[in-house]
Design an enzyme around this catalytic site. Structure first.
Site, PDB file in Angstrom:
ATOM      1  N   LYS A 176     -42.808   7.089   7.503  1.00  0.00           N
ATOM      2  CA  LYS A 176     -42.024   6.731   8.678  1.00  0.00           C
ATOM      3  C   LYS A 176     -41.727   7.991   9.489  1.00  0.00           C
ATOM      4  O   LYS A 176     -41.535   9.051   8.906  1.00  0.00           O
ATOM      5  CB  LYS A 176     -40.709   6.053   8.258  1.00  0.00           C
ATOM      6  N   HIS A 294     -52.915  -4.602   3.617  1.00  0.00           N
ATOM      7  CA  HIS A 294     -51.649  -4.877   4.301  1.00  0.00           C
ATOM      8  C   HIS A 294     -51.800  -6.230   4.988  1.00  0.00           C
ATOM      9  O   HIS A 294     -52.772  -6.466   5.696  1.00  0.00           O
ATOM     10  CB  HIS A 294     -51.356  -3.782   5.331  1.00  0.00           C
TER      11      HIS A 294
END
Length: 485
Positions: A176, A294
């Site tokens: 992140k 994902h």
């Protein structure tokens, strides 16, 4: 209506429009064969449309029918190839919705092709006007069909051997912010997280090759970080390098470069499509690479309970397709998933045989014919303070990914990773000692935090943060009392 109304003989092929239930797509006496593919649809007919006719139409439009009778049916084994709706039940507590059970002959599908399977099962039929909504809830895939697929390229057992990690969930974190970092700073995040105690770090779904960081730059900095973290910790580490790209040629190029750099794992997104996923799975098996998927985009069609495709079906398809990891929900995190439904997803990924379990949303027995097991991944809004809940709900064979719960730590990324590792090790020790770690979880964590400042800081920062919202997708079943005789 419990009897067949199929028109037989020459009248069946008279030109014109005929109700689907009269054309042979409604056969309540049909006994599904072991080799049939069975689909369970949630059918919501338009007002005034007979649910039997609507369900027969789904069978017809997902197999051999069109809007009018065609004489060329007589050139085929029409009765064999027609899908057969054999059961229609009202959905418990959902007026106007019906469960339609439809059987398909195995010859209708190409071996080893999710694209071909889905083209029939979720093709044009989902736009059929007589239906308000349609959802594919579950499927029974026969062993004869399952055996035509590769299955997970690596599997849980070999992945654990390759990573040399046993007896506990694996730990990971998504880098992140997901977008905007330079390659050098991205690599710094990876190094700190792995050095601090995580097993994996991960690209997010939409980090590919953008102006702020070219894919090759990211791969180089990430693998430099992995190698340094392995040297510092003495443990095998990995980072999911996202090879998702605009063409298969580009994806293969990126995957080959990841292999050259010594990566043990690559990543793709669900949005690349079923054929591309199967192609990358074949590459991964050939090249001894773990393949992470994902599930980006899935909620556009899995989240609403009356229309689309249940994620339990996507999980089954992805186990066939051959991925090794799939995001399957956290229960306690920020993303959709109630406990019972999520348990069903995890069962699909990890069991050799799934018995029907309506409480978990599993309508059929499913035998996986010795396909490798698929490692579920829990990510999105989880933190160290939930470790006892995660271990209880999700078990041992899972990757727990603490993105914000690592990188958002007030003492830094390495401290965040250490907090998660210590919390997990403390909980595993308590479990192995036979303690009631579910109820004693907060006490176990608090005691571990006495000798681990990063864990104490994590517990103080996130305390009891949880995302408690009503789930939009829960199992549909009505428990009935049993009578002991």
């Amino acid at each position: 209506m419990n009897e067949s109304v199929t028109v037989r003989g020459k009248d069946r092929y008279k030109s014109g429009v005929m109700e689907y239930k009269k054309m042979g797509y409604w056969e309540p006496d049909y006994e599904p064969k072991d080799t049939d593919v069975i689909a369970l649809f949630r059918v919501t007919p338009q007002d005034g449309v007979d649910p039997i006719e609507a369900s027969a139409a789904v069978a017809g439009e997902s197999s051999t029918a069109t809007w009018t009778v065609v004489w060329t049916d007589r050139l085929t084994a029409a009765e064999k190839y027609r899908a057969k709706c054999y059961r229609v039940d009202p959905v418990p507590n959902s007026p106007g919705q019906y469960f339609a059970y439809i059987a398909y002959d195995l010859d209708l599908f190409e071996n080893g092709s999710i694209a071909n399977l889905s083209a029939s099962i979720i093709g044009n039929v989902f736009g059929f006007k007589p239906l308000k909504a349609l959802r594919l809830e579950d499927m029974r895939l026969p062993v004869a069909y399952v055996k035509t697929f590769q299955g997970p390229a690596t599997g849980i057992v070999v992945e654990r051997e390759r990573m040399d990690k046993f007896g506990r969930p694996l730990l990971g974190a998504t880098v992140k912010p997901k977008l905007g970092l330079s390659g050098r700073n991205y690599g710094r995040v990876v190094y700190e997280a792995l050095k601090g105690g995580l097993d994996f770090t991960k690209d997010d779904e939409n980090i590919n090759s953008q102006p702020f960081m070219h894919w090759r730059e990211r791969f180089l900095y990430c693998m430099e970080a992995v190698n340094k973290a392995q040297a510092a910790s003495g443990e095998i580490k990995g980072t999911y390098l996202n090879v998702t790209a605009g063409t298969m040629e580009e994806m293969y190029e990126r995957a080959e470069f990841a292999k050259q750099l010594g990566s043990v794992i690559i990543m793709i997104d669900l949005v690349i499509g079923y054929t591309a996923i199967q192609s990358m799975a074949k590459w991964a098996r050939k090249n001894d690479m773990i393949l992470h998927l994902h599930r980006a985009g899935h909620s556009t069609y899995t989240r609403q309970r009356n229309h689309g495709v249940s994620f339990r079906v996507i999980a089954k398809w992805m186990r066939l397709a051959g991925v090794d990891h799939i995001h399957a929900g956290t229960v306690v995190g920020k993303l959709e998933g109630d406990p019972a439904t999520t348990k069903g997803y995890y069962d699909i990924c990890r069991e050799d045989y799934n018995p029907a379990n309506l409480e978990h949303g599993l309508f059929f027995d499913q035998h996986w014919a010795s396909l490798n097991k698929l490692m579920p991944v829990a990510s999105g809004g989880i933190h160290a303070g939930q470790m006892h809940q995660l271990l209880d709900l999700l078990g041992e064979d899972v990757v727990l990914q603490f993105g914000g719960g690592t990188i958002g730590h007030p003492m830094g990324i390495a401290a965040g990773a250490t907090a998660n590792r210590v919390a997990l090790e403390a909980m595993i020790l308590a479990r192995n000692e036979g303690r009631d770690y579910v109820h004693e979880g907060p006490e176990i964590l608090a005691k571990a935090a006495q000798t681990c400042t990063p864990l104490k800081a994590a517990l103080d920062t996130w305390k009891n943060v949880s995302f408690n919202y009503e789930s939009t997708d829960t199992p549909d079943y009505a428990p009935t009392p049993s009578v002991s005789v």
